[in-house]
Design a protein around this motif. Structure first.
Motif, PDB file in Angstrom:
ATOM      1  N   LYS A  55     -61.529  38.137 -10.111  1.00 25.83           N
ATOM      2  CA  LYS A  55     -60.719  38.459 -11.244  1.00 25.83           C
ATOM      3  C   LYS A  55     -59.290  39.155 -10.767  1.00 25.83           C
ATOM      4  O   LYS A  55     -58.227  38.731 -11.035  1.00 25.83           O
ATOM      5  N   TYR A  59     -55.363  38.127 -10.747  1.00 23.36           N
ATOM      6  CA  TYR A  59     -54.199  38.595 -11.665  1.00 23.36           C
ATOM      7  C   TYR A  59     -53.297  39.255 -10.751  1.00 23.36           C
ATOM      8  O   TYR A  59     -52.016  39.389 -10.992  1.00 23.36           O
ATOM      9  N   PRO A 103     -61.522  31.398 -21.808  1.00 22.81           N
ATOM     10  CA  PRO A 103     -60.553  32.716 -22.427  1.00 22.81           C
ATOM     11  C   PRO A 103     -59.771  33.350 -21.537  1.00 22.81           C
ATOM     12  O   PRO A 103     -58.609  33.807 -21.556  1.00 22.81           O
ATOM     13  N   ASP A 104     -60.553  33.849 -20.225  1.00 25.30           N
ATOM     14  CA  ASP A 104     -59.661  34.336 -19.245  1.00 25.30           C
ATOM     15  C   ASP A 104     -58.748  33.543 -18.429  1.00 25.30           C
ATOM     16  O   ASP A 104     -57.776  34.030 -18.308  1.00 25.30           O
ATOM     17  N   VAL A 106     -57.028  31.134 -19.948  1.00 25.63           N
ATOM     18  CA  VAL A 106     -55.712  31.031 -20.664  1.00 25.63           C
ATOM     19  C   VAL A 106     -54.935  32.277 -20.534  1.00 25.63           C
ATOM     20  O   VAL A 106     -53.792  32.328 -20.502  1.00 25.63           O
ATOM     21  N   LYS A 107     -55.609  33.623 -20.391  1.00 31.36           N
ATOM     22  CA  LYS A 107     -54.800  34.891 -20.126  1.00 31.36           C
ATOM     23  C   LYS A 107     -54.195  34.982 -18.943  1.00 31.36           C
ATOM     24  O   LYS A 107     -53.184  35.434 -18.672  1.00 31.36           O
ATOM     25  N   VAL A 108     -54.837  34.330 -17.700  1.00 31.54           N
ATOM     26  CA  VAL A 108     -54.065  34.253 -16.556  1.00 31.54           C
ATOM     27  C   VAL A 108     -53.085  33.459 -16.703  1.00 31.54           C
ATOM     28  O   VAL A 108     -51.786  33.949 -16.059  1.00 31.54           O
ATOM     29  N   ALA A 110     -50.922  33.027 -19.173  1.00 32.10           N
ATOM     30  CA  ALA A 110     -49.929  33.624 -19.924  1.00 32.10           C
ATOM     31  C   ALA A 110     -49.593  34.887 -19.134  1.00 32.10           C
ATOM     32  O   ALA A 110     -48.314  35.031 -19.202  1.00 32.10           O
ATOM     33  N   ASN A 111     -50.268  35.493 -18.236  1.00 35.06           N
ATOM     34  CA  ASN A 111     -49.667  36.461 -17.406  1.00 35.06           C
ATOM     35  C   ASN A 111     -48.829  35.733 -16.210  1.00 35.06           C
ATOM     36  O   ASN A 111     -47.868  36.536 -16.058  1.00 35.06           O
ATOM     37  N   LYS A 114     -45.426  34.965 -18.252  1.00 33.94           N
ATOM     38  CA  LYS A 114     -45.098  36.206 -18.932  1.00 33.94           C
ATOM     39  C   LYS A 114     -43.419  36.094 -19.110  1.00 33.94           C
ATOM     40  O   LYS A 114     -43.004  36.183 -18.088  1.00 33.94           O
ATOM     41  N   GLU A 152     -53.670  27.007 -27.073  1.00 38.63           N
ATOM     42  CA  GLU A 152     -53.358  28.497 -27.111  1.00 38.63           C
ATOM     43  C   GLU A 152     -52.618  28.666 -25.651  1.00 38.63           C
ATOM     44  O   GLU A 152     -51.964  29.829 -25.471  1.00 38.63           O
ATOM     45  N   ASP A 154     -49.639  29.035 -23.014  1.00 35.69           N
ATOM     46  CA  ASP A 154     -48.096  29.578 -23.259  1.00 35.69           C
ATOM     47  C   ASP A 154     -47.155  28.502 -22.623  1.00 35.69           C
ATOM     48  O   ASP A 154     -46.481  28.924 -21.811  1.00 35.69           O
TER      49      ASP A 154
END
Length: 194
Positions: A55, A59, A103-104, A106-108, A110-111, A114, A152, A154
């Motif tokens: 992880k 990131y 969900p992780d 999806v956050k990756v 988005a990051n 960004k 979801e 981005d």
């Protein structure tokens, strides 16, 4: 094949996305969409001797790619396509991607993008793999277990490979996605026959 190694903090390095895009854009009057690999796949194409977890590595690569995507957008690229976020692959593989659940991932995404959508259009490309025109799964896969999560993401546009997975997902795609462009892939890249 020797995989490159990570021995310290990942930085942007010298990818030169903007320079590559400018060369391609000079050859046409039509806008050139630029595609980039995502941090999840890069993270598994390296030997890591620095980060304590997958992880953290993913990131760090996402942060570096984000800087590069901003430079690309600032150069005038009108569309950037993020290739193969692993969101839809989690149910197909039956396990998390490097301990990251949907969900992780999806956050990756988005990051990684960004602030980029404020400058240019962002596309999210999904497909079921193409190892020398072969399927990577025995069974035909469906996007349906991850459509809500993909909604979801981005992004301004999402692509779906529906030729090899069949048309069974189309109704659900049309119902769930109401504020994004949808791009339907109609060529099966698992075969040499059109």
């Amino acid at each position: 094949r020797v995989m490159p190694g990570i021995t310290g903090p990942v930085t942007r390095g010298d990818l030169q996305y903007a320079a590559m895009w400018k060369v391609a854009q000079r050859m046409t009057k039509r806008p050139v969409k630029f595609g980039t690999i995502g941090p999840e796949l890069v993270a598994f194409a390296v030997q890591d001797k620095y980060y304590k977890s997958v992880k953290d590595r993913i990131y760090a690569i996402a942060d570096a790619l984000n800087e590069e995507l901003h430079t690309l957008a600032d150069a005038g690229c009108q569309a950037i396509q993020f290739e193969e976020p692993q969101i839809h692959m989690v149910p197909a593989r039956g396990k998390p991607f490097g301990r990251l659940e949907i969900p992780d991932l999806v956050k990756v995404f988005a990051n990684t993008v960004k602030g980029v959508r404020a400058k240019t259009e962002v596309w999210c490309h999904t497909c079921w793999g193409n190892p020398a025109q072969q399927r990577i799964f025995r069974d035909i896969q469906s996007y349906q277990p991850t459509l809500e999560a993909l909604n979801e993401v981005d992004a301004d546009a999402l692509t779906f490979e529906t030729c090899s997975s069949g048309t069974g997902d189309l109704e659900a795609i049309g119902r769930i996605f109401t504020d994004k462009k949808i791009v339907i892939g109609v060529i099966d890249h698992h075969t040499l026959q059109i």
